[in-house]
Design a protein around this motif. Structure first.
Motif, PDB file in Angstrom:
ATOM      1  N   HIS A  50      -6.073  -8.428   1.108  1.00 38.64           N
ATOM      2  CA  HIS A  50      -4.654  -8.629   1.253  1.00 38.64           C
ATOM      3  C   HIS A  50      -4.312  -8.395   3.150  1.00 38.64           C
ATOM      4  CE1 HIS A  50      -3.904  -8.248  -3.005  1.00 38.64           C
ATOM      5  NE2 HIS A  50      -2.883  -9.057  -2.788  1.00 38.64           N
ATOM      6  N   HIS A  51      -4.890  -7.564   3.618  1.00 36.71           N
ATOM      7  CA  HIS A  51      -4.348  -6.964   4.855  1.00 36.71           C
ATOM      8  C   HIS A  51      -5.568  -6.622   5.738  1.00 36.71           C
ATOM      9  CE1 HIS A  51      -2.515  -4.647   7.923  1.00 36.71           C
ATOM     10  NE2 HIS A  51      -1.442  -5.490   7.885  1.00 36.71           N
ATOM     11  N   PRO A  52      -5.730  -6.786   7.050  1.00 34.98           N
ATOM     12  CA  PRO A  52      -6.945  -6.205   7.976  1.00 34.98           C
ATOM     13  C   PRO A  52      -7.140  -4.810   7.669  1.00 34.98           C
ATOM     14  CG  PRO A  52      -5.186  -7.197   9.176  1.00 34.98           C
ATOM     15  CD  PRO A  52      -5.009  -7.702   7.858  1.00 34.98           C
ATOM     16  N   VAL A  53      -5.905  -4.119   7.235  1.00 35.86           N
ATOM     17  CA  VAL A  53      -6.322  -2.279   7.100  1.00 35.86           C
ATOM     18  C   VAL A  53      -7.392  -2.282   6.025  1.00 35.86           C
ATOM     19  CG1 VAL A  53      -4.542  -1.900   5.647  1.00 35.86           C
ATOM     20  CG2 VAL A  53      -5.265  -0.246   7.556  1.00 35.86           C
ATOM     21  N   GLN A  54      -7.447  -3.116   5.239  1.00 36.85           N
ATOM     22  CA  GLN A  54      -8.401  -3.041   4.161  1.00 36.85           C
ATOM     23  C   GLN A  54      -9.997  -3.115   4.658  1.00 36.85           C
ATOM     24  OE1 GLN A  54      -6.240  -5.592   1.246  1.00 36.85           O
ATOM     25  NE2 GLN A  54      -6.710  -4.002  -0.276  1.00 36.85           N
ATOM     26  N   LEU A  55      -9.972  -3.598   5.688  1.00 35.05           N
ATOM     27  CA  LEU A  55     -11.337  -3.904   6.248  1.00 35.05           C
ATOM     28  C   LEU A  55     -11.830  -2.481   6.785  1.00 35.05           C
ATOM     29  CD1 LEU A  55     -10.319  -6.897   6.750  1.00 35.05           C
ATOM     30  CD2 LEU A  55     -12.411  -7.120   7.778  1.00 35.05           C
ATOM     31  N   ASP A  56     -11.059  -1.617   7.350  1.00 34.04           N
ATOM     32  CA  ASP A  56     -11.109  -0.209   7.597  1.00 34.04           C
ATOM     33  C   ASP A  56     -11.206   0.508   6.325  1.00 34.04           C
ATOM     34  OD1 ASP A  56     -11.401   1.984   9.993  1.00 34.04           O
ATOM     35  OD2 ASP A  56      -9.659   2.887   8.507  1.00 34.04           O
ATOM     36  N   MET A  57     -10.602   0.259   5.545  1.00 29.70           N
ATOM     37  CA  MET A  57     -10.176   1.037   4.095  1.00 29.70           C
ATOM     38  C   MET A  57     -10.430   0.283   3.016  1.00 29.70           C
ATOM     39  SD  MET A  57      -6.873   3.064   5.332  1.00 29.70           S
ATOM     40  CE  MET A  57      -6.753   4.087   3.837  1.00 29.70           C
TER      41      MET A  57
ATOM     42  N   ASP B 259     -11.509   0.784   0.133  1.00 30.78           N
ATOM     43  CA  ASP B 259     -11.107   1.338  -1.054  1.00 30.78           C
ATOM     44  C   ASP B 259      -9.580   1.763  -1.285  1.00 30.78           C
ATOM     45  OD1 ASP B 259     -13.769   1.579  -2.055  1.00 30.78           O
ATOM     46  OD2 ASP B 259     -14.076   3.409  -1.197  1.00 30.78           O
ATOM     47  N   LEU B 260      -8.856   1.122  -0.321  1.00 35.43           N
ATOM     48  CA  LEU B 260      -7.235   1.163  -0.312  1.00 35.43           C
ATOM     49  C   LEU B 260      -6.686   0.504  -1.420  1.00 35.43           C
ATOM     50  CD1 LEU B 260      -4.731   2.333   1.081  1.00 35.43           C
ATOM     51  CD2 LEU B 260      -4.636   0.263   2.582  1.00 35.43           C
ATOM     52  N   VAL B 261      -5.960   0.929  -2.266  1.00 42.53           N
ATOM     53  CA  VAL B 261      -5.405   0.172  -3.642  1.00 42.53           C
ATOM     54  C   VAL B 261      -4.192  -0.574  -2.932  1.00 42.53           C
ATOM     55  CG1 VAL B 261      -4.220   0.869  -5.632  1.00 42.53           C
ATOM     56  CG2 VAL B 261      -6.180   2.171  -5.147  1.00 42.53           C
ATOM     57  N   MET B 262      -4.344  -1.628  -3.483  1.00 37.73           N
ATOM     58  CA  MET B 262      -3.167  -2.501  -3.548  1.00 37.73           C
ATOM     59  C   MET B 262      -2.264  -2.455  -4.706  1.00 37.73           C
ATOM     60  SD  MET B 262      -1.324  -5.564  -4.433  1.00 37.73           S
ATOM     61  CE  MET B 262      -0.095  -6.577  -3.483  1.00 37.73           C
ATOM     62  N   ARG B 263      -0.877  -2.448  -4.460  1.00 38.24           N
ATOM     63  CA  ARG B 263       0.161  -1.983  -5.592  1.00 38.24           C
ATOM     64  C   ARG B 263      -0.126  -2.915  -6.837  1.00 38.24           C
ATOM     65  NH1 ARG B 263       4.028  -4.935  -6.855  1.00 38.24           N
ATOM     66  NH2 ARG B 263       3.960  -5.987  -5.002  1.00 38.24           N
ATOM     67  N   ALA B 264      -0.494  -4.229  -6.604  1.00 42.16           N
ATOM     68  CA  ALA B 264      -0.578  -4.921  -7.782  1.00 42.16           C
ATOM     69  C   ALA B 264      -2.112  -5.107  -8.325  1.00 42.16           C
ATOM     70  CB  ALA B 264       0.064  -6.546  -7.578  1.00 42.16           C
ATOM     71  N   ASP B 265      -3.018  -4.471  -7.800  1.00 39.84           N
ATOM     72  CA  ASP B 265      -4.342  -4.664  -8.549  1.00 39.84           C
ATOM     73  C   ASP B 265      -4.410  -4.089  -9.848  1.00 39.84           C
ATOM     74  OD1 ASP B 265      -5.431  -5.330  -6.218  1.00 39.84           O
ATOM     75  OD2 ASP B 265      -6.182  -3.312  -5.634  1.00 39.84           O
TER      76      ASP B 265
ATOM     77  N   PHE C 274       0.705  -1.336   0.034  1.00 37.70           N
ATOM     78  CA  PHE C 274      -0.065   0.058   0.031  1.00 37.70           C
ATOM     79  C   PHE C 274       0.913   1.387  -0.124  1.00 37.70           C
ATOM     80  CE2 PHE C 274      -2.168  -3.096   2.768  1.00 37.70           C
ATOM     81  CZ  PHE C 274      -3.214  -3.611   1.934  1.00 37.70           C
ATOM     82  N   PRO C 275       1.376   1.844  -1.115  1.00 34.79           N
ATOM     83  CA  PRO C 275       2.224   2.800  -1.202  1.00 34.79           C
ATOM     84  C   PRO C 275       1.307   4.143  -0.583  1.00 34.79           C
ATOM     85  CG  PRO C 275       2.401   1.697  -3.059  1.00 34.79           C
ATOM     86  CD  PRO C 275       1.097   1.263  -2.600  1.00 34.79           C
ATOM     87  N   ASP C 276       0.220   4.220  -0.592  1.00 39.29           N
ATOM     88  CA  ASP C 276      -0.521   5.210  -0.319  1.00 39.29           C
ATOM     89  C   ASP C 276      -1.177   5.363   1.311  1.00 39.29           C
ATOM     90  OD1 ASP C 276      -0.778   6.319  -2.867  1.00 39.29           O
ATOM     91  OD2 ASP C 276      -2.483   5.420  -3.416  1.00 39.29           O
ATOM     92  N   LEU C 277      -0.773   4.320   1.925  1.00 37.86           N
ATOM     93  CA  LEU C 277      -0.968   4.084   3.357  1.00 37.86           C
ATOM     94  C   LEU C 277      -0.215   5.144   4.089  1.00 37.86           C
ATOM     95  CD1 LEU C 277      -2.537   2.149   5.161  1.00 37.86           C
ATOM     96  CD2 LEU C 277      -0.500   0.974   5.697  1.00 37.86           C
TER      97      LEU C 277
END
Length: 291
Positions: free
Chosen positions: A226-233, A235-241, A20-23
């Motif tokens: 990929h990661h539990p932080v995405q449950l809070d976010m 729409d968080l983009v994963m680098r390889a999407d 997550f480069p934008d985290l």
């Protein structure tokens, strides 16, 4: 019906940029009450990950969902999985009482390197299917996408770090591949079923695997989450999407399904809480114990 975790790498701390480069630190602070430093480091924002598969046992069928990184695979641009020499994956399978010969079906959520690695293993310099008695089930659209890409390049290592050439095509060449739609039924019995559902975005033909029995359900989510932080976010983009907007839609759909039905979430990369419930609260979600 029973579902079990098959870990290859139980825990590894990866740089923020890997996922997550934008985290931001503000994101970490908002989630610090439920994501400790092993999952999301407060200083570096490094993210805790696992690499794991799942075993579904139903009606005498041993069904393996995804196969992690694999051994001896040349991945120089991905050093964390390059030329592994680990017994962890097959040992985890043995701990569940099974040999490679005992697997009847391998289900591929998608064809990325860290989900197809143990599809094959190196024997006398040749890549051969690890599970000699299994049919390997893949979404036709996913396979066609990468096969077309492979046909356009001069070096097979340019496509998924070489994993299509060393971990997918040998299965096809041995006649063990089965190509299906993204809604295919794998097992259907009275009160029990295993089936695919479309969840594109991270890859073009990504699917989730659903197992249902006796009114209960588990969803093996591959790389939708990929990661539990995405449950809070969500729409968080994963680098390889491959398609970030579509990936976010699929992610929300899976979270809403699990939260709304009580289905277990079986995540491919979440350590410590690999099999969990999902709770919904406003615009965000949270993991909850499976019990």
């Amino acid at each position: 019906m029973r579902i079990d975790l098959v870990p290859e790498i139980r825990y590894r701390l990866m740089p923020r940029e890997f996922l997550f480069p934008d985290l931001t630190h503000a994101d970490q602070q908002r989630n610090a009450d439920w994501l400790g430093p092993q999952l999301l480091h407060p200083d570096t924002l490094a993210v805790g990950m696992a690499f794991q598969a799942y075993l579904i046992r139903a009606r005498g069928q041993n069904i393996l969902v995804d196969t992690c990184n694999g051994n001896h695979k040349s991945r120089p641009s991905a050093q964390w999985q390059h030329d592994l020499r680990s017994h962890n994956f097959l040992t985890s399978l043995a701990d569940l009482g099974l040999r490679p010969e005992d697997i009847h079906i391998v289900l591929c959520t998608h064809l990325h390197t860290d989900h197809v690695g143990w599809n094959t293993r190196l024997v006398n310099g040749e890549w051969v299917p690890t599970f000699p008695n299994a049919r390997y089930v893949m979404n036709r659209a996913e396979f066609d996408h990468y096969k077309a890409w492979l046909d356009r390049v001069d070096d097979p290592k340019k496509v998924m770090h070489g994993s299509i050439a060393d971990s997918v095509l040998p299965v096809v060449d041995h006649g063990q591949a089965e190509f299906v739609s993204d809604t295919a039924q794998i097992l259907t019995e009275i009160g029990e079923e295993v089936f695919l559902s479309p969840s594109p975005g991270h890859s073009p033909g990504h699917v989730c695997i659903h197992a249902r029995a006796s009114g209960a359900e588990a969803v093996v989510s591959g790389d939708v989450i990929h990661h539990p932080v995405q449950l809070d976010m969500p729409d968080l983009v994963m680098r390889a999407d491959a398609d970030p907007d579509l990936a976010a839609q699929s992610r929300r759909k899976v979270m809403e399904h699990c939260a709304g039905t009580g289905a277990l979430l079986c995540a491919g990369h979440i350590p410590f809480h690999s099999i969990s419930r999902v709770q919904e609260g406003g615009q965000a979600f949270r993991l909850a114990p499976a019990g």
